[in-house]
Design a protein around this motif. Structure first.
Motif, short mmCIF file in Angstrom:
data_model
loop_
_atom_site.label_atom_id
_atom_site.label_comp_id
_atom_site.label_asym_id
_atom_site.label_seq_id
_atom_site.Cartn_x
_atom_site.Cartn_y
_atom_site.Cartn_z
N TYR A 143 0.78 -1.41 -0.01
CA TYR A 143 -0.31 -0.40 -0.54
C TYR A 143 1.00 1.66 -0.05
CZ TYR A 143 -3.11 3.93 1.38
OH TYR A 143 -3.69 4.49 1.42
N THR A 145 -0.01 5.65 -0.31
CA THR A 145 -0.74 7.23 -0.59
C THR A 145 -0.53 7.23 -1.89
OG1 THR A 145 0.64 8.36 1.09
CG2 THR A 145 -0.56 7.46 1.47
N HIS A 148 -2.48 4.22 -3.85
CA HIS A 148 -3.86 3.95 -3.82
C HIS A 148 -4.62 5.04 -3.22
CE1 HIS A 148 -0.93 0.09 -3.56
NE2 HIS A 148 -1.54 -0.45 -4.32
N SER A 151 -6.27 5.77 2.16
CA SER A 151 -7.80 5.41 2.83
C SER A 151 -6.97 3.85 3.39
CB SER A 151 -8.67 5.12 1.72
OG SER A 151 -9.49 3.74 2.44
N LYS A 153 -9.23 1.96 5.06
CA LYS A 153 -10.20 0.72 4.37
C LYS A 153 -9.44 0.24 3.29
CE LYS A 153 -14.66 -0.56 2.73
NZ LYS A 153 -16.19 -0.05 2.92
N THR A 154 -8.63 0.99 2.56
CA THR A 154 -8.00 -0.14 1.58
C THR A 154 -6.71 -0.21 1.66
OG1 THR A 154 -8.84 2.36 0.24
CG2 THR A 154 -6.67 1.02 -0.93
N MET A 155 -5.58 0.29 2.51
CA MET A 155 -4.85 -0.18 3.13
C MET A 155 -4.74 -1.71 3.92
SD MET A 155 -2.27 0.63 6.29
CE MET A 155 -2.66 0.48 7.67
N TYR A 156 -6.51 -1.66 4.74
CA TYR A 156 -6.63 -3.00 5.99
C TYR A 156 -7.09 -4.36 4.32
CZ TYR A 156 -7.13 -1.00 9.98
OH TYR A 156 -7.10 -0.85 11.34
N ARG A 157 -8.03 -3.49 2.76
CA ARG A 157 -8.48 -4.98 1.92
C ARG A 157 -7.08 -4.62 1.09
NH1 ARG A 157 -11.33 -1.09 -0.24
NH2 ARG A 157 -10.21 -0.46 -1.90
N ASN A 158 -5.55 -4.16 1.28
CA ASN A 158 -4.58 -4.42 0.83
C ASN A 158 -3.80 -5.73 0.97
OD1 ASN A 158 -5.31 -2.97 -1.44
ND2 ASN A 158 -3.83 -1.71 -0.93
#
Length: 278
Positions: A143, A145, A148, A151, A153-158
């Motif tokens: 991840y 910034t 991506h 966010s 949430k995006t970090m968790y998702r990745n």
């Protein structure tokens, strides 16, 4: 001595070296050299050591081979050979490492992407404090910034589905770089998680590492609205909001750390998360 090893079809090249620089490569010479390169057959166990200032000429010879034997050889830096993991990969554990090491040649991990926040010296310092079992692992950017967006949430998702250690690197608006290493990928959880190998670090002006003190188990806690690392005192060792825009860092019992940023409340300029895989 100029020759470190001679295995397989080395006669042709060795003859050239002796004719070209007999004071360095002839048998019985007692002069010790500090090699920066080695020429090797395209098999990791076959190589000859050469000095830095001789590499260009030899490289020219190999780029215009006069016979098929020359085509089997390549010239590479000792440091580059290690970065390619030819000397420390578990799959090539039978390969013998050269009996020399370039002065100041510390381990630098292989990164699949260029880091915007960490230079080679930073990487060397970090690797020296990682658990020994993962020091030769390659780093994958999970991840950023810059790539991506901002966010949590995006970090968790990745990181969903990962089962490998991660390194969080933050750069604040005052150019201070700091972060945390966790053997467990960041995820949302009701409870704190992580192991005693979790640590904090900071750069600028000097490199500092803060390891787990053992006083509590408040290592890592992932919430939908924040990421929390360390605690038990007046604040978290490192706290980031849901937008990965604002953060805070306080001294806490978990790591006995100094605040990682120059200000207890800071604004994030850039952030990266790396995972380490064999």
């Amino acid at each position: 001595m100029g020759v470190a090893y001679s295995v397989g079809e080395v006669d042709h090249l060795y003859t050239f070296f002796v004719q070209w620089s007999p004071d360095m490569y002839t048998k019985g010479n007692k002069k010790h050299v500090q090699p920066g390169y080695f020429i090797r057959e395209k098999h990791p166990n076959h190589y000859l050591v050469v000095e830095n200032n001789k590499a260009a000429v030899i490289n020219k010879l190999l780029s215009h081979p006069v016979n098929k034997t020359d085509q089997k050889w390549e010239i590479i830096r000792v440091k580059d050979s290690k970065r390619r993991l030819s000397l420390c990969s578990s799959e090539d554990s039978e390969v013998e490492e050269p009996e020399y090491q370039e002065e100041g040649d510390d381990a630098v991990p292989v990164l699949n992407e260029h880091s915007q926040l960490l230079g080679d010296q930073d990487l060397e310092q970090l690797v020296a404090h990682l658990p020994a079992r993962i020091q030769c692992h390659s780093w994958q950017l999970v991840y950023s910034t810059a790539v991506h967006g901002s966010s949590l949430k995006t970090m968790y998702r990745n990181m969903k589905g990962l089962d490998s250690p991660v390194l969080l690197v933050v750069k604040d608006m005052n150019k201070k770089v700091f972060g945390a290493f966790s053997t467990v990928p960041f995820r949302v959880s009701k409870y704190y998680y992580g192991t005693g190998e979790t640590f904090l670090f900071s750069f600028n002006p000097t490199f500092q590492v803060y390891r787990w003190s053992g006083e509590n188990s408040y290592l890592v806690n992932g919430k939908m609205d924040s990421l929390q690392i360390g605690g038990g005192g007046n604040g978290f060792a490192l706290w980031l909001d849901a937008d990965l825009n604002h953060g805070a860092s306080f001294s806490c019992p978990t790591f006995h750390n100094a605040p990682l940023s120059n200000q207890e409340d800071f604004i994030v300029q850039d952030l990266e998360v790396w995972t380490m895989q064999s």
